[in-house]
Motif scaffolding. Structure first.
Motif, PDB file in Angstrom:
ATOM      1  N   ILE A   1       0.839  -1.195   0.000  1.00  0.00           N
ATOM      2  CA  ILE A   1       0.000   0.000   0.000  1.00  0.00           C
ATOM      3  C   ILE A   1       0.874   1.244   0.000  1.00  0.00           C
ATOM      4  O   ILE A   1       2.044   1.188   0.381  1.00  0.00           O
ATOM      5  CB  ILE A   1      -0.936   0.010   1.225  1.00  0.00           C
ATOM      6  N   THR A   2       0.287   2.381  -0.403  1.00  0.00           N
ATOM      7  CA  THR A   2       1.049   3.627  -0.423  1.00  0.00           C
ATOM      8  C   THR A   2       1.316   4.134   0.980  1.00  0.00           C
ATOM      9  O   THR A   2       2.321   4.775   1.232  1.00  0.00           O
ATOM     10  CB  THR A   2       0.307   4.724  -1.211  1.00  0.00           C
ATOM     11  N   GLY A   3       0.379   3.878   1.880  1.00  0.00           N
ATOM     12  CA  GLY A   3       0.527   4.349   3.251  1.00  0.00           C
ATOM     13  C   GLY A   3      -0.058   5.728   3.460  1.00  0.00           C
ATOM     14  O   GLY A   3      -0.104   6.223   4.572  1.00  0.00           O
ATOM     15  N   GLN A   4      -0.559   6.361   2.392  1.00  0.00           N
ATOM     16  CA  GLN A   4      -1.094   7.710   2.508  1.00  0.00           C
ATOM     17  C   GLN A   4      -2.398   7.757   3.286  1.00  0.00           C
ATOM     18  O   GLN A   4      -2.661   8.705   4.013  1.00  0.00           O
ATOM     19  CB  GLN A   4      -1.296   8.312   1.123  1.00  0.00           C
ATOM     20  N   ASP A   5      -3.243   6.734   3.124  1.00  0.00           N
ATOM     21  CA  ASP A   5      -4.531   6.736   3.809  1.00  0.00           C
ATOM     22  C   ASP A   5      -4.632   5.600   4.820  1.00  0.00           C
ATOM     23  O   ASP A   5      -5.697   5.123   5.132  1.00  0.00           O
ATOM     24  CB  ASP A   5      -5.676   6.655   2.805  1.00  0.00           C
ATOM     25  N   GLN A   6      -3.506   5.202   5.343  1.00  0.00           N
ATOM     26  CA  GLN A   6      -3.435   4.071   6.272  1.00  0.00           C
ATOM     27  C   GLN A   6      -4.087   4.429   7.599  1.00  0.00           C
ATOM     28  O   GLN A   6      -3.652   5.334   8.303  1.00  0.00           O
ATOM     29  CB  GLN A   6      -1.960   3.698   6.490  1.00  0.00           C
ATOM     30  N   ASN A   7      -5.165   3.731   7.927  1.00  0.00           N
ATOM     31  CA  ASN A   7      -5.823   3.863   9.218  1.00  0.00           C
ATOM     32  C   ASN A   7      -6.157   5.311   9.563  1.00  0.00           C
ATOM     33  O   ASN A   7      -5.914   5.770  10.672  1.00  0.00           O
ATOM     34  CB  ASN A   7      -4.957   3.239  10.316  1.00  0.00           C
ATOM     35  N   VAL A   8      -6.739   6.043   8.616  1.00  0.00           N
ATOM     36  CA  VAL A   8      -7.029   7.466   8.775  1.00  0.00           C
ATOM     37  C   VAL A   8      -7.946   7.747   9.961  1.00  0.00           C
ATOM     38  O   VAL A   8      -7.728   8.670  10.721  1.00  0.00           O
ATOM     39  CB  VAL A   8      -7.660   8.034   7.478  1.00  0.00           C
TER      40      VAL A   8
END
Length: 83
Positions: free
Chosen positions: A41-48
């Motif tokens: 995953i990109t990690g940009q929207d991880q667990n927002v």
């Protein structure tokens, strides 16, 4: 053949993994991760929202700040460690 889920925007990672012989699918929705041995995953929207749902039993690798080569090495390490 390990199945790797990769977020849509990470096309360079998808191509590199396919060249290495992995079965790669694009992660368009959360359900796409089911049945994957590993997900990138990109990690940009991880667990927002502070909510984390387990969709896959496989490893999850965050691509943020890594090259395609580094990500592929991480995938191979996770796959080999699970065998």
């Amino acid at each position: 053949m390990p199945r790797i889920g990769v977020e849509q925007s990470l096309t360079d990672v998808q191509q590199e993994l396919q060249q290495r012989g992995y079965d790669v699918i694009q992660l368009k929705q959360e359900q796409d991760a089911q049945g994957c041995d590993c997900c990138v995953i990109t990690g940009q929207d991880q667990n927002v929202m502070g909510i984390q749902n387990t969709v896959t039993a496989g490893s999850v690798i965050t691509a943020h700040g890594k090259t395609a080569e580094e990500i592929c090495q991480s995938v191979e390490e996770k796959i080999n460690a699970g065998q």
